[in-house]
Design an enzyme around this catalytic site. Structure first.
Site, PDB file in Angstrom:
ATOM      1  N   GLU A  82      32.433  42.319  43.901  1.00  0.00           N
ATOM      2  CA  GLU A  82      32.656  40.889  44.135  1.00  0.00           C
ATOM      3  C   GLU A  82      33.200  40.320  45.294  1.00  0.00           C
ATOM      4  OE1 GLU A  82      33.296  38.848  40.283  1.00  0.00           O
ATOM      5  OE2 GLU A  82      34.117  37.032  41.635  1.00  0.00           O
ATOM      6  N   HIS A 383      34.118  31.185  47.954  1.00  0.00           N
ATOM      7  CA  HIS A 383      33.034  31.977  47.399  1.00  0.00           C
ATOM      8  C   HIS A 383      31.820  32.061  47.815  1.00  0.00           C
ATOM      9  CE1 HIS A 383      34.102  33.212  42.760  1.00  0.00           C
ATOM     10  NE2 HIS A 383      34.945  33.264  43.521  1.00  0.00           N
TER      11      HIS A 383
HETATM   12  C1  MEV Z   1      35.207  34.568  39.220  1.00  0.00           C
HETATM   13  O1  MEV Z   1      34.933  35.896  39.246  1.00  0.00           O
HETATM   14  C2  MEV Z   1      36.689  34.466  38.504  1.00  0.00           C
HETATM   15  C3  MEV Z   1      36.908  32.890  38.164  1.00  0.00           C
HETATM   16  O2  MEV Z   1      35.696  32.312  37.303  1.00  0.00           O
HETATM   17  C4  MEV Z   1      38.173  33.029  37.249  1.00  0.00           C
HETATM   18  C5  MEV Z   1      38.595  31.550  36.779  1.00  0.00           C
HETATM   19  O3  MEV Z   1      37.788  30.858  36.562  1.00  0.00           O
HETATM   20  O4  MEV Z   1      39.897  31.657  36.456  1.00  0.00           O
HETATM   21  C6  MEV Z   1      37.126  32.138  39.224  1.00  0.00           C
END
Ligand code: MEV
Length: 433
Positions: A82, A383
């Site tokens: 990721e 992201h």
């Molecule tokens: C994504 O891999 C992880 C998150 O969804 C964690 C969260 O929402 O606390 C960003």
């Protein structure tokens, strides 16, 4: 470690990063060479590791520098697909490091083994019998694995649990004999399972019941790791949000995950993003850690946030994360996989407890970064910025084109495959002229 070489680490090329780690004294020249060659698993090792092996499935192996844990600096290795995970860990390490770092408490390491007995003529008498013969059963278990006892470990405690018949599924009464076993530096599944098999006949004889099975429990609540951090509010300021605002919103984000299982699952998934990545890089069984973590999150009957965030009397933000972390520094694939061996040298840990301290701190860091982004600008900005690079590679960008497509994608209105394809085509066309 001379951390001055690691500044702006993410901006360096891969070769520069490897060189910087060597110059900082984090890795040796031989390890720098191994990194350049890719740390891959030799064909023969892969072939002997699993049944019907056909190929090797690779993941990126990267590092998050700047972790200050119990006063020691770490460059933390993470194996992960990721894009945003390492960036998030590094960003959290920076803020939390500036606030004094992570502090950890690691419990004594005891693994749990279970034997389930059924068809017991007299449940209460069976329980009494087992408890009366506690010392002899522990001795028998230890005799099944003398080498761990010689090294100071072994079966140390025994308890009995009665699980009454459940009419809704028509189950029998179970009497469960649970042993706590010190497996020292190993995660110890094989040690525990061998011991469990070593006591089954004796338990049948003592109780008059039948053994259904004997196996390690991954609910390793006798092997807990806790990380805490304390961050002054002024270090939390983000965009138009004051530090105090971010602190209060982050605490509310934890409260939301505490009361709502739908949110808690995602919240904990974010924690496990960091934990799994280090567990995997260390050659440990990440499914065991996942299973134990989620069970621990539901320990009071409702699935909740694993980490907690609160406000100190002086207004600082306090973070805390506890979970079972039965990892090992020996055994399994750890001695076989070159990447797991490299991880050992990179982290330079002296014990499985120190490895636990690193892993639990990364989990807390990951949660901090995710919540901080979620309660301020949202996570999509960061992201998608990182996702742009994957999109560029996905549509076939190569070499310099990857950076060009990535940069243009970040500015584009729609960041998707179609836009990436158009941008790549335009870049290639202008290169021809
Ligand atoms: C994504 O891999 C992880 C998150 O969804 C964690 C969260 O929402 O606390 C960003």
């Amino acid at each position: 470690m001379d951390t001055s070489y690691l500044k702006q680490f993410y901006k360096k090329t891969r070769n520069e990063k490897i060189q910087a780690l060597q110059q900082a004294g984090v890795i040796s020249a031989a390890d720098a060479q191994m990194l350049k060659e890719g740390l891959s698993l030799p064909d023969e090792a892969a072939e002997n590791m699993i049944e019907n092996q056909l190929a090797k499935y690779e993941l990126p192996y990267g590092v998050a520098p700047g972790f200050l844990i119990d006063g020691k600096e770490y460059v933390v290795p993470m194996a992960m697909e990721e894009p945003s995970v390492i960036a998030a860990a590094s960003a959290a390490a920076k803020v939390i490091g500036a606030a004094g770092g992570f502090h950890t408490t690691i419990s004594k390491r005891r693994m749990i083994g279970q034997i389930a007995l059924k068809d017991l003529p007299d449940l209460a008498a069976a329980e009494k019998m087992v408890l009366a013969n506690k010392a002899a059963i522990l001795q028998l278990a230890n005799r099944a694995h003398p080498s761990i006892v010689k090294r100071g470990g072994g079966a140390k405690a025994l308890e009995v649990r009665l699980l009454p018949a459940d009419a809704t599924i028509d189950s029998p009464d179970f009497l469960v004999v649970q042993l706590q076993i010190e497996t020292l530096e190993a995660m110890g599944a094989n040690i525990v399972n061998t011991m469990m098999e070593g006591i089954r006949d004796e338990l049948e004889e003592l109780t008059g019941g039948t053994v259904l099975m004997g196996i390690l429990s991954n609910y390793a609540i006798e092997c807990l790791a806790t990380a805490t951090c304390r961050i002054p509010a002024h270090l939390l300021k983000r965009g138009q949000f004051s530090g105090a605002d971010v602190r209060d919103r982050l605490i509310e984000a934890f409260q939301f995950a505490y009361v709502d299982p739908y949110r808690a699952v995602t919240h904990n998934k974010g924690i496990m993003n960091g934990i799994d990545a280090v567990v995997l890089a260390s050659g440990n069984d990440w499914r065991a850690i996942e299973a134990g973590a989620h069970a621990y999150a539901a320990k009071d009957g409702q699935y909740r946030s694993l980490a907690t965030w609160s406000k100190a009397d002086n207004g600082d933000l306090l973070g805390e994360l506890t979970l079972p972390l039965p990892v090992g520094t020996v055994g399994g694939s750890i001695g076989i996989h070159p990447a797991a061996q490299f991880t050992k040298r990179l982290l330079n840990y002296v014990s499985a407890q120190e490895l636990e301290a690193v892993i639990v701190s990364v989990g807390l860091a990951q949660n901090f970064s995710a919540l901080k982004a979620l309660v301020t600008e949202g996570i999509q900005k960061g992201h998608m910025g990182l996702h742009a690079r994957s999109l560029a590679i996905n549509v076939g960008a190569q070499g310099k084109e990857i950076d060009q497509v990535t940069q243009q994608l970040k500015k584009a209105k729609n960041m998707n495959t179609a836009t990436a394809e158009q941008l790549l085509a335009a870049i290639r066309q202008s290169a021809q002229h």
